[in-house]
Design an enzyme around this catalytic site. Structure first.
Site, PDB file in Angstrom:
ATOM      1  N   GLY A 247       0.810  -1.207   0.000  1.00 54.90           N
ATOM      2  CA  GLY A 247       0.000   0.000   0.000  1.00 54.90           C
ATOM      3  C   GLY A 247       0.841   1.253   0.000  1.00 54.90           C
ATOM      4  O   GLY A 247       0.460   2.287  -0.576  1.00 54.90           O
ATOM      5  N   ARG A 248       2.013   1.193   0.637  1.00 52.15           N
ATOM      6  CA  ARG A 248       2.898   2.359   0.690  1.00 52.15           C
ATOM      7  C   ARG A 248       3.442   2.719  -0.692  1.00 52.15           C
ATOM      8  O   ARG A 248       3.699   3.884  -0.974  1.00 52.15           O
ATOM      9  CB  ARG A 248       4.028   2.096   1.683  1.00 52.15           C
ATOM     10  CG  ARG A 248       3.541   2.193   3.111  1.00 52.15           C
ATOM     11  CD  ARG A 248       4.491   1.602   4.123  1.00 52.15           C
ATOM     12  NE  ARG A 248       3.878   1.675   5.443  1.00 52.15           N
ATOM     13  CZ  ARG A 248       4.244   0.947   6.484  1.00 52.15           C
ATOM     14  NH1 ARG A 248       5.230   0.076   6.365  1.00 52.15           N
ATOM     15  NH2 ARG A 248       3.631   1.075   7.649  1.00 52.15           N
ATOM     16  N   TYR A 367      -1.486   9.043   6.041  1.00 48.68           N
ATOM     17  CA  TYR A 367      -2.155   7.736   5.984  1.00 48.68           C
ATOM     18  C   TYR A 367      -1.265   6.635   5.414  1.00 48.68           C
ATOM     19  O   TYR A 367      -0.239   6.884   4.814  1.00 48.68           O
ATOM     20  CB  TYR A 367      -3.501   7.782   5.301  1.00 48.68           C
ATOM     21  CG  TYR A 367      -3.652   8.248   3.881  1.00 48.68           C
ATOM     22  CD1 TYR A 367      -2.601   8.394   3.002  1.00 48.68           C
ATOM     23  CD2 TYR A 367      -4.939   8.537   3.407  1.00 48.68           C
ATOM     24  CE1 TYR A 367      -2.803   8.806   1.709  1.00 48.68           C
ATOM     25  CE2 TYR A 367      -5.153   8.953   2.113  1.00 48.68           C
ATOM     26  CZ  TYR A 367      -4.068   9.085   1.255  1.00 48.68           C
ATOM     27  OH  TYR A 367      -4.287   9.495  -0.029  1.00 48.68           O
ATOM     28  N   GLU A 368      -1.683   5.402   5.699  1.00 46.78           N
ATOM     29  CA  GLU A 368      -0.913   4.179   5.417  1.00 46.78           C
ATOM     30  C   GLU A 368       0.500   4.257   5.988  1.00 46.78           C
ATOM     31  O   GLU A 368       1.475   3.836   5.367  1.00 46.78           O
ATOM     32  CB  GLU A 368      -0.911   3.884   3.913  1.00 46.78           C
ATOM     33  CG  GLU A 368      -2.305   3.483   3.451  1.00 46.78           C
ATOM     34  CD  GLU A 368      -2.332   2.761   2.132  1.00 46.78           C
ATOM     35  OE1 GLU A 368      -1.418   1.958   1.866  1.00 46.78           O
ATOM     36  OE2 GLU A 368      -3.287   2.996   1.376  1.00 46.78           O
ATOM     37  N   GLY A 369       0.572   4.806   7.193  1.00 44.96           N
ATOM     38  CA  GLY A 369       1.836   4.942   7.908  1.00 44.96           C
ATOM     39  C   GLY A 369       2.369   6.350   7.811  1.00 44.96           C
ATOM     40  O   GLY A 369       2.720   6.819   6.734  1.00 44.96           O
TER      41      GLY A 369
END
Length: 384
Positions: A247-248, A367-369
């Site tokens: 996802g990153r 988002y997503e870390g």
């Protein structure tokens, strides 16, 4: 080392660029102002195969490589990040997670629809439910519970900041089954949105990506068949972390697109706008800004491509993906700020688009870390 894109990759890039210009650009400012979710655009995107780009054709996907996905994400994100984040979640988190860790039954029942996106004119898209009011960066502390009740689980709890929260037909829900085991007691579940006990909260009123369908989702005694658990008991946390790695790359590509879109607008404006008798790009102050913007974008692009290449070649891409997201998101924030500056007063009004790109850029650092989490991932890797 070959930096040349294949003919197929170039074709995907061109198709995505044309789609962004023809389908996403018209009405993008209104969708942002009124927080309109572009469902028709997502349906059209699915017809290109872009909602299941990396999914095998066996399960209804396009079977493309990760570099093609990055190229498409960049082009869509240049114009509308609200569309690209919906695309990213469905591709990187939902479809990829199901294809790699789901059972054959789960793939046939759910993945085939999600990868196609458009089933008889109805949008089928997924959502990834990990974040909670007290479990953002610290995803190990899940308060949403999933109690084993024989042939089914009963889920209770609240999830926050869920992209595709109301438009999704399928939720991938991360929940705690055994609190005594910590993160080893976490599981992942496939939950159909129309299951009794699910309540979707009001749409979040956000600074950026305002057309993204972001909601809180609550669960009250929601029954989920045991066959809908993904993987073995206790696999949920590993499932979430492995899925987020990919996802990153998607969010890094989104940030790259936001930066590229702002740079292209600033470059074009600098050739039209004149001060002191010449176009402003002839002034050294503006030239230096454009030069640094182009350089930062190119380094972000190379990191994105490298992470995608490592993923396609089945190498460990965890660190490179974190680097790509960290650098690309910081680049997006810096470049969009400079793009507004180059536009001067015009950059502060909506019709020139750069103020929206600046607002959209910020979320890529969160988002997503968050950027801080990416630094932790990178730091642990390089000091091992």
């Amino acid at each position: 080392m070959d930096f040349k894109l294949t003919d197929e990759q170039l074709m995907i890039q061109t198709a995505a660029r044309e789609f962004a210009q023809l389908q996403c650009l018209p009405g993008v400012i209104e969708r942002d102002e009124k927080q309109i979710v572009g469902k028709d655009i997502l349906l059209a995107l699915s017809n290109l195969g872009f909602l299941g780009m990396m999914t095998s054709p066996t399960y209804g996907g396009a079977g493309m490589d990760t570099i093609s996905y990055v190229l498409a994400m960049e082009e869509i994100s240049k114009i509308d990040s609200s569309i690209s984040v919906a695309m990213s979640v469905n591709n990187s988190l939902v479809c990829w997670g199901l294809e790699h860790f789901g059972s054959e039954h789960q793939k046939q029942k759910y993945l085939t629809h999600l990868a196609q996106g458009n089933i008889d004119g109805q949008l089928h898209i997924g959502a990834f439910l990990l974040s909670e009011p007290e479990a953002g960066s610290d995803a190990t502390h899940q308060h949403t519970s999933a109690v084993d009740n024989g042939d089914h689980y009963v889920i209770n709890g609240v999830k926050n900041w869920i992209t595709n929260g109301s438009t999704a037909s399928i939720y991938l829900v991360i929940a705690q089954t055994d609190y005594t085991k910590g993160h080893k007691g976490i599981n992942a579940f496939i939950v159909e949105k129309d299951t009794p006990g699910i309540t979707v909260g009001v749409k979040e009123n956000k600074m950026g990506i305002r057309g993204s369908d972001t909601h809180a989702v609550s669960f009250a005694d929601v029954k989920v068949p045991k066959e809908n658990r993904i993987g073995e008991d206790g696999f949920g946390f590993n499932f979430a972390m492995k899925t987020l790695n990919g996802g990153r790359i998607g969010i890094a590509a989104q940030a790259l697109g936001i930066a590229s879109g702002a740079y292209e607008l600033a470059l074009a404006y600098s050739k039209q706008r004149k001060t002191f008798g010449k176009p402003i790009h002839e002034h050294q102050a503006i030239q230096f800004k454009l030069a640094e913007m182009a350089t930062k974008i190119e380094t972000a692009r190379l990191l994105c491509y490298k992470a995608a290449w490592e993923k396609d070649n089945h190498l460990d891409y965890t660190t490179t993906a974190a680097m790509a997201k960290l650098h690309a998101s910081d680049t997006a924030m810096w470049v969009t700020t400079e793009a507004v500056q180059i536009h001067g007063g015009y950059g502060f009004v909506k019709e020139f688009h750069v103020e929206r790109l600046m607002r959209d850029a910020k979320i890529t650092q969160i988002y997503e870390g968050t950027s801080e989490i990416q630094k932790m991932v990178i730091g642990r890797s390089i000091t091992r």
